[in-house]
Motif scaffolding. Structure first.
Motif, mmCIF file in Angstrom:
data_model
loop_
_atom_site.group_PDB
_atom_site.id
_atom_site.type_symbol
_atom_site.label_atom_id
_atom_site.label_comp_id
_atom_site.label_asym_id
_atom_site.label_seq_id
_atom_site.Cartn_x
_atom_site.Cartn_y
_atom_site.Cartn_z
ATOM 1 N N GLN A 28 -0.250 20.482 3.818
ATOM 2 C CA GLN A 28 -0.890 19.162 3.809
ATOM 3 C C GLN A 28 -1.378 18.800 2.406
ATOM 4 O O GLN A 28 -1.282 17.643 1.985
ATOM 5 C CB GLN A 28 -2.045 19.108 4.809
ATOM 6 C CG GLN A 28 -2.675 17.729 4.933
ATOM 7 C CD GLN A 28 -1.673 16.681 5.425
ATOM 8 O OE1 GLN A 28 -1.042 16.868 6.452
ATOM 9 N NE2 GLN A 28 -1.535 15.587 4.687
ATOM 10 N N GLU A 29 -1.929 19.774 1.680
ATOM 11 C CA GLU A 29 -2.400 19.509 0.317
ATOM 12 C C GLU A 29 -1.225 19.117 -0.583
ATOM 13 O O GLU A 29 -1.349 18.193 -1.406
ATOM 14 C CB GLU A 29 -3.122 20.733 -0.242
ATOM 15 C CG GLU A 29 -4.459 20.980 0.426
ATOM 16 C CD GLU A 29 -5.059 22.338 0.129
ATOM 17 O OE1 GLU A 29 -6.273 22.496 0.366
ATOM 18 O OE2 GLU A 29 -4.337 23.257 -0.341
ATOM 19 N N SER A 31 1.590 17.738 0.452
ATOM 20 C CA SER A 31 2.000 16.425 0.925
ATOM 21 C C SER A 31 1.075 15.337 0.382
ATOM 22 O O SER A 31 1.539 14.280 -0.081
ATOM 23 C CB SER A 31 2.004 16.417 2.450
ATOM 24 O OG SER A 31 2.428 15.176 2.919
ATOM 25 N N ASP A 32 -0.226 15.569 0.395
ATOM 26 C CA ASP A 32 -1.193 14.597 -0.121
ATOM 27 C C ASP A 32 -1.005 14.377 -1.625
ATOM 28 O O ASP A 32 -1.091 13.246 -2.115
ATOM 29 C CB ASP A 32 -2.626 15.058 0.153
ATOM 30 C CG ASP A 32 -2.989 15.015 1.634
ATOM 31 O OD1 ASP A 32 -2.242 14.396 2.428
ATOM 32 O OD2 ASP A 32 -4.011 15.636 1.994
ATOM 33 N N GLN A 35 2.124 12.325 -2.138
ATOM 34 C CA GLN A 35 1.894 10.934 -1.725
ATOM 35 C C GLN A 35 1.104 10.181 -2.793
ATOM 36 O O GLN A 35 1.379 9.019 -3.079
ATOM 37 C CB GLN A 35 1.156 10.889 -0.382
ATOM 38 C CG GLN A 35 1.067 9.493 0.198
ATOM 39 C CD GLN A 35 2.440 8.905 0.495
ATOM 40 O OE1 GLN A 35 3.238 9.503 1.198
ATOM 41 N NE2 GLN A 35 2.726 7.730 -0.060
ATOM 42 N N TYR A 36 0.132 10.850 -3.407
ATOM 43 C CA TYR A 36 -0.642 10.230 -4.483
ATOM 44 C C TYR A 36 0.287 9.830 -5.618
ATOM 45 O O TYR A 36 0.207 8.719 -6.147
ATOM 46 C CB TYR A 36 -1.716 11.200 -4.983
ATOM 47 C CG TYR A 36 -2.603 10.639 -6.068
ATOM 48 C CD1 TYR A 36 -3.837 10.087 -5.752
ATOM 49 C CD2 TYR A 36 -2.215 10.675 -7.407
ATOM 50 C CE1 TYR A 36 -4.667 9.574 -6.745
ATOM 51 C CE2 TYR A 36 -3.031 10.150 -8.407
ATOM 52 C CZ TYR A 36 -4.254 9.609 -8.067
ATOM 53 O OH TYR A 36 -5.069 9.092 -9.050
ATOM 54 N N GLY A 114 -8.080 19.001 -1.335
ATOM 55 C CA GLY A 114 -8.077 17.546 -1.432
ATOM 56 C C GLY A 114 -8.851 16.995 -2.608
ATOM 57 O O GLY A 114 -9.000 15.793 -2.763
#
Length: 135
Positions: A28-29, A31-32, A35-36, A114
């Motif tokens: 998830q990190e 992916s985040d 995405q940023y 995050g």
């Protein structure tokens, strides 16, 4: 407009605040973070400031011309790991100050937990073509 290259290094600059290597991030990190980067580039596309961006794999080969009819040399010298470039983005902006502003914003991409990485980015102007002399 002036073009600038934003270079992301694997290592080499002072350690960023959130210095957890990406191979230790959760899916998830990662992916985040990606995405940023995608959202950042999309925003710059809308303003006309985005030119291109690519991530680079850590492996590579050095090649050097070794004379007419001789094969190129492809084995070393190798750059230190700290010198390898992880990726780059080219921007086309009105000023150096705008380039610095965008580099600072890109440095805030999220990492482990995050939280912003505060990653050091190398900002380099792209040389313009030399002037053409006509008589």
């Amino acid at each position: 407009m002036a073009k600038y290259l934003l270079l992301k290094h694997y290592r080499g600059a002072p350690a960023p605040v959130n210095c957890v290597p990406m191979d230790q991030w959760t899916p998830q990190e990662i992916s985040d973070h990606m995405q940023y980067m995608t959202d950042f580039a999309a925003r710059l596309e809308k303003t006309g400031e985005f030119v291109d961006a690519q991530g680079l794999a850590p492996e590579g080969t050095f090649v050097q011309y070794d004379g007419e009819g001789r094969p190129p040399i492809t084995d070393g010298p190798f750059a230190e790991t700290k010198d390898l470039i992880a990726g780059w983005m080219v921007i086309d902006v009105d000023s150096y100050e705008r380039a610095v502003e965008l580099a600072g914003e890109l440095s805030a991409a999220p990492g482990a937990g995050g939280k912003p990485i505060h990653e050091w980015l190398e900002l380099r102007p792209i040389m313009a073509a030399p002037p053409t002399i006509t008589e």
